[in-house]
Design a protein around this motif. Structure first.
Motif, PDB file in Angstrom:
ATOM      1  N   ILE A  74     -18.794  46.172   5.709  1.00 23.92           N
ATOM      2  CA  ILE A  74     -19.560  45.108   5.060  1.00 23.92           C
ATOM      3  C   ILE A  74     -18.821  44.596   3.828  1.00 23.92           C
ATOM      4  O   ILE A  74     -18.703  43.383   3.612  1.00 23.92           O
ATOM      5  CB  ILE A  74     -20.978  45.595   4.715  1.00 23.92           C
ATOM      6  CG1 ILE A  74     -21.776  45.791   5.999  1.00 23.92           C
ATOM      7  CG2 ILE A  74     -21.683  44.618   3.778  1.00 23.92           C
ATOM      8  CD1 ILE A  74     -23.082  46.523   5.822  1.00 23.92           C
ATOM      9  N   ALA A  75     -18.302  45.501   3.011  1.00 20.97           N
ATOM     10  CA  ALA A  75     -17.571  45.093   1.806  1.00 20.97           C
ATOM     11  C   ALA A  75     -16.331  44.283   2.174  1.00 20.97           C
ATOM     12  O   ALA A  75     -16.049  43.240   1.561  1.00 20.97           O
ATOM     13  CB  ALA A  75     -17.181  46.317   0.984  1.00 20.97           C
ATOM     14  N   THR A  76     -15.601  44.725   3.164  1.00 23.61           N
ATOM     15  CA  THR A  76     -14.411  44.002   3.604  1.00 23.61           C
ATOM     16  C   THR A  76     -14.789  42.645   4.180  1.00 23.61           C
ATOM     17  O   THR A  76     -14.119  41.640   3.918  1.00 23.61           O
ATOM     18  CB  THR A  76     -13.638  44.828   4.648  1.00 23.61           C
ATOM     19  OG1 THR A  76     -13.286  46.088   4.078  1.00 23.61           O
ATOM     20  CG2 THR A  76     -12.389  44.110   5.115  1.00 23.61           C
ATOM     21  N   GLY A  77     -15.856  42.600   4.945  1.00 22.10           N
ATOM     22  CA  GLY A  77     -16.312  41.344   5.526  1.00 22.10           C
ATOM     23  C   GLY A  77     -16.709  40.325   4.472  1.00 22.10           C
ATOM     24  O   GLY A  77     -16.412  39.133   4.605  1.00 22.10           O
ATOM     25  N   VAL A  78     -17.380  40.782   3.422  1.00 24.12           N
ATOM     26  CA  VAL A  78     -17.758  39.875   2.338  1.00 24.12           C
ATOM     27  C   VAL A  78     -16.507  39.305   1.683  1.00 24.12           C
ATOM     28  O   VAL A  78     -16.425  38.101   1.413  1.00 24.12           O
ATOM     29  CB  VAL A  78     -18.653  40.594   1.306  1.00 24.12           C
ATOM     30  CG1 VAL A  78     -18.795  39.777   0.031  1.00 24.12           C
ATOM     31  CG2 VAL A  78     -20.015  40.898   1.905  1.00 24.12           C
ATOM     32  N   TYR A  79     -15.530  40.153   1.437  1.00 23.28           N
ATOM     33  CA  TYR A  79     -14.298  39.659   0.815  1.00 23.28           C
ATOM     34  C   TYR A  79     -13.602  38.648   1.728  1.00 23.28           C
ATOM     35  O   TYR A  79     -13.212  37.575   1.287  1.00 23.28           O
ATOM     36  CB  TYR A  79     -13.343  40.808   0.488  1.00 23.28           C
ATOM     37  CG  TYR A  79     -12.076  40.299  -0.158  1.00 23.28           C
ATOM     38  CD1 TYR A  79     -12.037  40.024  -1.519  1.00 23.28           C
ATOM     39  CD2 TYR A  79     -10.935  40.047   0.583  1.00 23.28           C
ATOM     40  CE1 TYR A  79     -10.890  39.520  -2.122  1.00 23.28           C
ATOM     41  CE2 TYR A  79      -9.790  39.549  -0.004  1.00 23.28           C
ATOM     42  CZ  TYR A  79      -9.775  39.284  -1.354  1.00 23.28           C
ATOM     43  OH  TYR A  79      -8.642  38.767  -1.941  1.00 23.28           O
ATOM     44  N   LEU A  80     -13.432  38.991   2.990  1.00 24.27           N
ATOM     45  CA  LEU A  80     -12.679  38.122   3.894  1.00 24.27           C
ATOM     46  C   LEU A  80     -13.411  36.823   4.216  1.00 24.27           C
ATOM     47  O   LEU A  80     -12.780  35.781   4.397  1.00 24.27           O
ATOM     48  CB  LEU A  80     -12.345  38.870   5.189  1.00 24.27           C
ATOM     49  CG  LEU A  80     -11.333  40.005   5.056  1.00 24.27           C
ATOM     50  CD1 LEU A  80     -11.175  40.725   6.391  1.00 24.27           C
ATOM     51  CD2 LEU A  80     -10.000  39.488   4.553  1.00 24.27           C
ATOM     52  N   ALA A  81     -14.737  36.862   4.278  1.00 25.22           N
ATOM     53  CA  ALA A  81     -15.489  35.672   4.657  1.00 25.22           C
ATOM     54  C   ALA A  81     -15.867  34.791   3.474  1.00 25.22           C
ATOM     55  O   ALA A  81     -15.991  33.575   3.626  1.00 25.22           O
ATOM     56  CB  ALA A  81     -16.757  36.078   5.409  1.00 25.22           C
TER      57      ALA A  81
END
Length: 96
Positions: A74-81
């Motif tokens: 989730i944390a990585t997804g927030v950063y990438l998106a």
């Protein structure tokens, strides 16, 4: 046979999440600090800490702590998106 297939699918998903997290961490390291605040996002050191923590959580997820893997994804997804496109846009300008 089903257990082996499930384990293989989970391994592939974990490797994809690990690759995405490493990519996001490298991207964050390479960006200017003022780009994060220019787009009204958290500061660069905070994002580096979040992504480093996500990497650690993913590595802990190998041992069976799957909740930590979900937090990391989730944390990585927030950063990438959300963060990455805006940081890239403010440094390079609009694509149009």
């Amino acid at each position: 046979m089903v257990h082996g297939l499930t384990s293989m699918i989970l391994l592939v998903l974990w490797l994809a999440a690990l690759g995405a997290t490493i990519f996001a961490l490298i991207h964050a390291v390479r960006q200017r600090s003022d780009a994060f605040t220019a787009v009204d996002k958290l500061t660069k050191p905070i994002w580096l800490a979040i992504l480093a923590g996500a990497l650690i959580f993913l590595l802990l997820g190998v041992g069976g702590f799957m909740l930590t893997s979900f937090i990391a994804i989730i944390a990585t997804g927030v950063y990438l998106a959300d963060v990455r496109p805006k940081v890239d846009e403010v440094q390079r300008g609009p694509r149009w």
